[in-house]
Design a protein around this motif. Sequence first.
Motif, PDB file in Angstrom:
ATOM      1  N   LEU A 146       0.830  -1.203   0.000  1.00  0.00           N
ATOM      2  CA  LEU A 146       0.000   0.000   0.000  1.00  0.00           C
ATOM      3  C   LEU A 146       0.868   1.259   0.000  1.00  0.00           C
ATOM      4  N   PHE A 147       1.942   1.231   0.783  1.00  0.00           N
ATOM      5  CA  PHE A 147       2.852   2.371   0.856  1.00  0.00           C
ATOM      6  C   PHE A 147       3.476   2.666  -0.508  1.00  0.00           C
ATOM      7  N   VAL A 148       3.962   1.619  -1.184  1.00  0.00           N
ATOM      8  CA  VAL A 148       4.599   1.798  -2.490  1.00  0.00           C
ATOM      9  C   VAL A 148       3.585   2.254  -3.528  1.00  0.00           C
ATOM     10  N   GLN A 149       2.381   1.698  -3.487  1.00  0.00           N
ATOM     11  CA  GLN A 149       1.353   2.103  -4.435  1.00  0.00           C
ATOM     12  C   GLN A 149       1.038   3.595  -4.293  1.00  0.00           C
ATOM     13  N   GLN A 150       0.941   4.068  -3.079  1.00  0.00           N
ATOM     14  CA  GLN A 150       0.668   5.487  -2.849  1.00  0.00           C
ATOM     15  C   GLN A 150       1.828   6.361  -3.314  1.00  0.00           C
ATOM     16  N   MET A 151       3.052   5.903  -3.076  1.00  0.00           N
ATOM     17  CA  MET A 151       4.218   6.654  -3.517  1.00  0.00           C
ATOM     18  C   MET A 151       4.274   6.744  -5.037  1.00  0.00           C
ATOM     19  N   ASP A 158      10.045   9.033  -9.491  1.00  0.00           N
ATOM     20  CA  ASP A 158      10.974  10.033  -8.941  1.00  0.00           C
ATOM     21  C   ASP A 158      11.289   9.659  -7.493  1.00  0.00           C
ATOM     22  N   TYR A 159      12.355   8.896  -7.332  1.00  0.00           N
ATOM     23  CA  TYR A 159      12.689   8.389  -6.003  1.00  0.00           C
ATOM     24  C   TYR A 159      13.237   9.479  -5.084  1.00  0.00           C
ATOM     25  N   GLU A 160      13.860  10.484  -5.660  1.00  0.00           N
ATOM     26  CA  GLU A 160      14.331  11.602  -4.850  1.00  0.00           C
ATOM     27  C   GLU A 160      13.146  12.350  -4.235  1.00  0.00           C
ATOM     28  N   ALA A 161      12.097  12.546  -5.035  1.00  0.00           N
ATOM     29  CA  ALA A 161      10.889  13.208  -4.518  1.00  0.00           C
ATOM     30  C   ALA A 161      10.223  12.355  -3.447  1.00  0.00           C
ATOM     31  N   MET A 162      10.246  11.033  -3.644  1.00  0.00           N
ATOM     32  CA  MET A 162       9.684  10.134  -2.630  1.00  0.00           C
ATOM     33  C   MET A 162      10.421  10.288  -1.306  1.00  0.00           C
ATOM     34  N   GLN A 172      11.710   7.912   6.719  1.00  0.00           N
ATOM     35  CA  GLN A 172      12.833   8.601   6.080  1.00  0.00           C
ATOM     36  C   GLN A 172      13.730   7.636   5.298  1.00  0.00           C
ATOM     37  N   HIS A 173      13.096   6.811   4.466  1.00  0.00           N
ATOM     38  CA  HIS A 173      13.865   5.925   3.586  1.00  0.00           C
ATOM     39  C   HIS A 173      14.605   6.766   2.553  1.00  0.00           C
ATOM     40  N   SER A 174      15.809   6.336   2.212  1.00  0.00           N
ATOM     41  CA  SER A 174      16.573   7.023   1.186  1.00  0.00           C
ATOM     42  C   SER A 174      16.021   6.684  -0.200  1.00  0.00           C
ATOM     43  N   ALA A 175      16.499   7.411  -1.220  1.00  0.00           N
ATOM     44  CA  ALA A 175      16.045   7.150  -2.586  1.00  0.00           C
ATOM     45  C   ALA A 175      16.409   5.732  -3.015  1.00  0.00           C
ATOM     46  N   GLY A 176      17.596   5.276  -2.629  1.00  0.00           N
ATOM     47  CA  GLY A 176      18.004   3.917  -2.969  1.00  0.00           C
ATOM     48  C   GLY A 176      17.126   2.866  -2.299  1.00  0.00           C
ATOM     49  N   GLN A 177      16.775   3.083  -1.045  1.00  0.00           N
ATOM     50  CA  GLN A 177      15.914   2.141  -0.328  1.00  0.00           C
ATOM     51  C   GLN A 177      14.511   2.107  -0.942  1.00  0.00           C
ATOM     52  N   LEU A 178      14.003   3.269  -1.337  1.00  0.00           N
ATOM     53  CA  LEU A 178      12.680   3.329  -1.962  1.00  0.00           C
ATOM     54  C   LEU A 178      12.700   2.645  -3.328  1.00  0.00           C
ATOM     55  N   ARG A 179      13.792   2.811  -4.073  1.00  0.00           N
ATOM     56  CA  ARG A 179      13.916   2.134  -5.367  1.00  0.00           C
ATOM     57  C   ARG A 179      13.877   0.612  -5.179  1.00  0.00           C
ATOM     58  N   ARG A 181      12.400  -0.991  -2.729  1.00  0.00           N
ATOM     59  CA  ARG A 181      11.044  -1.371  -2.338  1.00  0.00           C
ATOM     60  C   ARG A 181      10.104  -1.396  -3.535  1.00  0.00           C
ATOM     61  N   VAL A 182      10.261  -0.438  -4.441  1.00  0.00           N
ATOM     62  CA  VAL A 182       9.446  -0.423  -5.651  1.00  0.00           C
ATOM     63  C   VAL A 182       9.774  -1.635  -6.522  1.00  0.00           C
ATOM     64  N   LYS A 183      11.054  -1.967  -6.616  1.00  0.00           N
ATOM     65  CA  LYS A 183      11.462  -3.128  -7.396  1.00  0.00           C
ATOM     66  C   LYS A 183      10.864  -4.410  -6.822  1.00  0.00           C
ATOM     67  N   LYS A 184      10.883  -4.526  -5.498  1.00  0.00           N
ATOM     68  CA  LYS A 184      10.305  -5.712  -4.858  1.00  0.00           C
ATOM     69  C   LYS A 184       8.793  -5.753  -5.048  1.00  0.00           C
ATOM     70  N   TYR A 185       8.161  -4.591  -5.015  1.00  0.00           N
ATOM     71  CA  TYR A 185       6.708  -4.510  -5.229  1.00  0.00           C
ATOM     72  C   TYR A 185       6.352  -4.964  -6.647  1.00  0.00           C
ATOM     73  N   LEU A 186       7.095  -4.469  -7.641  1.00  0.00           N
ATOM     74  CA  LEU A 186       6.826  -4.853  -9.024  1.00  0.00           C
ATOM     75  C   LEU A 186       7.059  -6.345  -9.229  1.00  0.00           C
ATOM     76  N   LYS A 187       8.063  -6.880  -8.568  1.00  0.00           N
ATOM     77  CA  LYS A 187       8.318  -8.314  -8.651  1.00  0.00           C
ATOM     78  C   LYS A 187       7.170  -9.105  -8.037  1.00  0.00           C
ATOM     79  N   THR A 188       6.628  -8.594  -6.949  1.00  0.00           N
ATOM     80  CA  THR A 188       5.490  -9.257  -6.302  1.00  0.00           C
ATOM     81  C   THR A 188       4.278  -9.258  -7.223  1.00  0.00           C
TER      82      THR A 188
END
Length: 199
Positions: A146-151, A158-162, A172-179, A181-188
């Motif tokens: 849900l968090f990734v979908q909202q982001m 735009d991971y920097e904006a996230m 306060q996840h970094s841009a790399g950490q958010l990237r 998480r998005v990659k894992k979400y897309l894989k799921t």
Amino acid sequence: ARGSDKPMPNVRQTKKHRQHRAQPVVSNRSRRKLLANRRGRVNIINDTVRKYWDPEKNLAQNFRELGLVMDPNAAATESRKKVITRRIEVAEAVQADPDHAEQTLAAMEAATAVPPAKASGLVAELEQQASTRKPKEAFSARGETLFVQQMIAKHGDDYEAMSRDHAMNVYQHSAGQLRARVKKYLKTIDRFNKLATDE
């Protein structure tokens, strides 16, 4: 007619009497023997390590023979000391006889490079198992999904904006950490879509 005049037993006193029954006496010798047996008993879960484990030897002896260490920090410190000592020995040997430096180094290597026989077999088997074992797939949990979908809905890719969105990115996840998480979400999502298609 009235019953017997014998007084009823006190429940509290009866319970107290049961609690203070004499316990079997264990001698100090038996206690020491029991503790020694418990300390010496090692439960080896890994089948590969169990095959090389010698039950007649204690824990330290088995670790040493299998090439394992009980304290990695102490082993690393000892290893650094050996490296420094080794470099000093090599420098002194070469300086003492520079004309035969290659022969001296070869002799020193031959004298020290003697790995334990069991350790090589155990390490080879463990490395072979690790190379053939499939990595465990990680999927997004419901809350993270849900968090990734909202982001993604708000910032796209735009991971920097996230990372600067303090209202949503409360941890306060970094841009790399958010990237990641998005990659894992897309894989799921791909995994679940594939399962739905197979059905």
